[in-house]
Enzyme design. Structure first.
Site, PDB file in Angstrom:
ATOM      1  N   CYS A 375       3.513   7.910  -4.965  1.00 37.63           N
ATOM      2  CA  CYS A 375       2.435   7.542  -5.888  1.00 37.63           C
ATOM      3  C   CYS A 375       2.710   8.061  -7.301  1.00 37.63           C
ATOM      4  CB  CYS A 375       1.084   7.981  -5.345  1.00 37.63           C
ATOM      5  SG  CYS A 375      -0.233   6.917  -5.957  1.00 37.63           S
ATOM      6  N   HIS A 501       1.061   5.656  -0.159  1.00 29.01           N
ATOM      7  CA  HIS A 501       1.057   7.003   0.431  1.00 29.01           C
ATOM      8  C   HIS A 501       1.437   6.917   1.903  1.00 29.01           C
ATOM      9  CE1 HIS A 501      -1.029   9.272  -2.803  1.00 29.01           C
ATOM     10  NE2 HIS A 501      -1.492   8.077  -3.120  1.00 29.01           N
ATOM     11  N   GLU A 503       2.339   9.131   3.759  1.00 31.03           N
ATOM     12  CA  GLU A 503       1.929  10.317   4.529  1.00 31.03           C
ATOM     13  C   GLU A 503       0.645  10.066   5.322  1.00 31.03           C
ATOM     14  OE1 GLU A 503       1.756   9.967   1.308  1.00 31.03           O
ATOM     15  OE2 GLU A 503       0.116  11.080   0.370  1.00 31.03           O
TER      16      GLU A 503
END
Ligand code: GLN
Length: 530
Positions: A375, A501, A503
């Site tokens: 990001c 993202h 994650e």
């Protein structure tokens, strides 16, 4: 409908979220259709506007809801995608009640906490259970029993049982260990259960948090004072890693106890994390990864990254030592980066720390250190490249320098002029198209993926050609090809950044692909340099 409500007592921060997640993990992996709801008794509508310093990471779901980081744990432990409905806040409930009142839906009655607010809470919980067609719905009530804010929620839960729902109450307490003999004290648990009883709730499970193992004497004593049978008292000792907790709870018979209480017959738990846990316990190798951020004093601000690395360790047996680096410190010297095998620049908002992130990326690019940007880390990689490879002095994002001569990161024309406070944020799971013969294609093994987003700014389309002609390759875009999603360098194997993202969708048995790639590349890099 069947529910398990988890409340907390004595003090906050006992790990109620991890306990709820662990219980969900045990239930899901026993074949029960399970869902979980987190109740946050604060007045904010959601976590979207909360400062990571105060509250830890803002977690993003598929549907774009910005929620408490506990929801991330639920998803990881259950291996399910949840939605904004799985997070109730006082703000959401009140907004709903007031909107209903404005439409005249309460037919002129005086709108009160009981029954109107409590009815909406009950309705919400039943709706989630219904939508999921859940055999069991876990409800974690944030805060501690006795807090003013959580009262309406506890009252609603008490009423649900009266209304005919099956609600099993679990209560998390602290058992302090005092003095050199580490004597276990049960008094705080007794008091806390008394507070719960005073509002009409009798718990049936006690999760006793302590450092060591709960002694049989403490178990007996807690049982005597709280009327919870000894089988229902689960010692939750400190664990090196939250992923070990389901196993610890299972060994104490929590599942059998719940199956019995809730009359679930014929379900059997299958331990899907066995190898994963073994790898976490004894990693064969290790790497050092720098996390260059600005909220590093609070590692909860980057919890999903930490988890993603843990998932990689669980899969490959490569331990990840995270080296927290305050990006501002890199403006003076980048020499600490000489000691790491890989560099992660995570997301963020606001200008502070950005110049340091750019220095970290420059270091990674010039020294061939494996790099992953996420990001804002993706955006700063573009800025770094524009400044130092294209020679565009002062290149920047208009988020940080509205007057920059080279706005390589900017709002798209249709976003400009729209209210900035969340109005134009691009949120949630969106498709990403990957180009052929790219590193990204190799990593994902497919050309179409879906990943979660939380950003406002984009690579400025006017600069793409120039960036690409100098060796930056945008290997992933949105479906229209307008927004850049993945970048790599044409002459490098170990440099990748994503606008999304990854994650947030990392799971224990299915780690984020780019975190996995970073760790594997860092491992190679470290071995070469030894
Ligand atoms: N501030 C940047 C944007 O809004 C990056 C956001 C992020 O890193 N989550 O686009």
């Amino acid at each position: 409908m069947k529910f398990i409500a988890i409340t907390g007592g004595v003090i906050s921060g006992l790990g109620k979220g991890t306990i709820t997640s662990s219980l969900s993990h045990l239930l899901v992996n026993s074949g029960l259709r399970t869902t979980a709801v987190k109740i946050d008794p604060y007045l904010n509508y959601d976590a979207g506007t909360m400062n990571p310093y105060q509250h830890g990471e803002v977690f993003v779901m598929d549907d774009g809801s910005e929620v408490d980081l506990d929801l991330g744990n639920y998803e990881r432990f259950m291996n399910l995608d949840l939605s904004g409905m799985n997070n109730i806040t006082t703000g959401k409930i009140y907004k709903y009640v007031i909107e209903k009142e404005r439409k005249g839906e309460y037919l002129g009655s005086t709108v009160q906490i009981i029954p109107h607010v409590t009815n909406e809470i009950k309705g919400w919980l039943r709706k989630v259970a219904g939508e999921w067609n859940a055999d069991i719905t876990l409800i974690e009530v944030g805060g501690t029993v006795g807090d003013i804010e959580s009262m309406p929620f506890l009252e609603a839960l008490r009423q649900m049982r009266r209304d005919g729902d099956t609600v099993l109450f679990g209560h998390v307490t602290l058992v302090p260990e005092i003095g050199s003999s580490m004597e276990q004290k049960t008094k705080p648990t007794q008091h806390s259960v008394n507070t719960l009883r005073s509002i009409g709730i009798q718990p049936e499970i006690i999760f006793a948090r302590l450092k060591g193992k709960l002694s049989s004497e403490s178990r007996k004593k807690i049982s005597l004072f709280t009327d919870v049978p000894e089988d229902g008292i689960i010692g939750v000792s400190d664990v090196q890693n939250p992923y070990f907790l389901p196993d610890i709870m299972k060994r104490q018979g929590v599942l059998d106890y719940i199956f019995e209480k809730l009359q679930f017959r014929g379900y059997r738990y299958s331990d899907v994390w066995k190898t994963f846990r073994e790898n976490l316990l004894n990693p064969r190798e290790s790497v050092r990864i720098a996390i260059v951020g600005k909220y590093i004093e609070l590692s909860d601000a980057y919890i999903s990254h930490r988890e993603a690395f843990t998932h990689v360790t669980g899969k490959h047996g490569i331990g990840v030592e995270m080296v927290w680096i305050n990006s501002d410190d890199l403006k003076k010297s980048t020499s600490v980066l000489n000691t790491v095998d890989g560099i992660l620049v995570p997301g963020g908002f606001g200008y502070r720390g950005v110049e340091g992130k750019i220095e970290a990326i420059r270091f990674a690019r010039e020294n061939s250190v494996p790099f992953l940007g996420i990001c804002l880390g993706f955006q700063t990689a573009v800025i770094e490249f524009a400044r130092n490879v294209l020679g565009l002095r002062g290149a920047n994002s208009t988020e940080f320098d509205p007057e920059t001569p080279s706005p390589v990161i900017d709002l798209l024309p249709e976003q400009k002029g729209i209210d900035q406070m969340g109005g134009t944020m691009r949120l949630g799971a969106l498709p990403v198209s990957i180009k052929q013969d790219t590193i990204a294609e190799g990593i994902y093994g497919t050309r179409e993926i879906s990943e979660r987003h939380r950003h406002r700014y984009e690579v400025n389309p006017n600069f793409i050609e120039k960036l690409e002609s100098h060796g930056m390759r945008f290997s992933g875009t949105d479906s229209e090809g307008i927004r850049m999603e993945i970048l790599e360098l044409s002459d490098r194997e170990n440099f990748i950044a994503t606008q999304y993202h990854s994650e947030f969708k990392s799971r224990p048995l299915n780690p984020s692909k780019v975190h996995e790639y970073l760790v594997l590349k860092a491992f190679e890099h470290g071995r070469r340099n030894k």
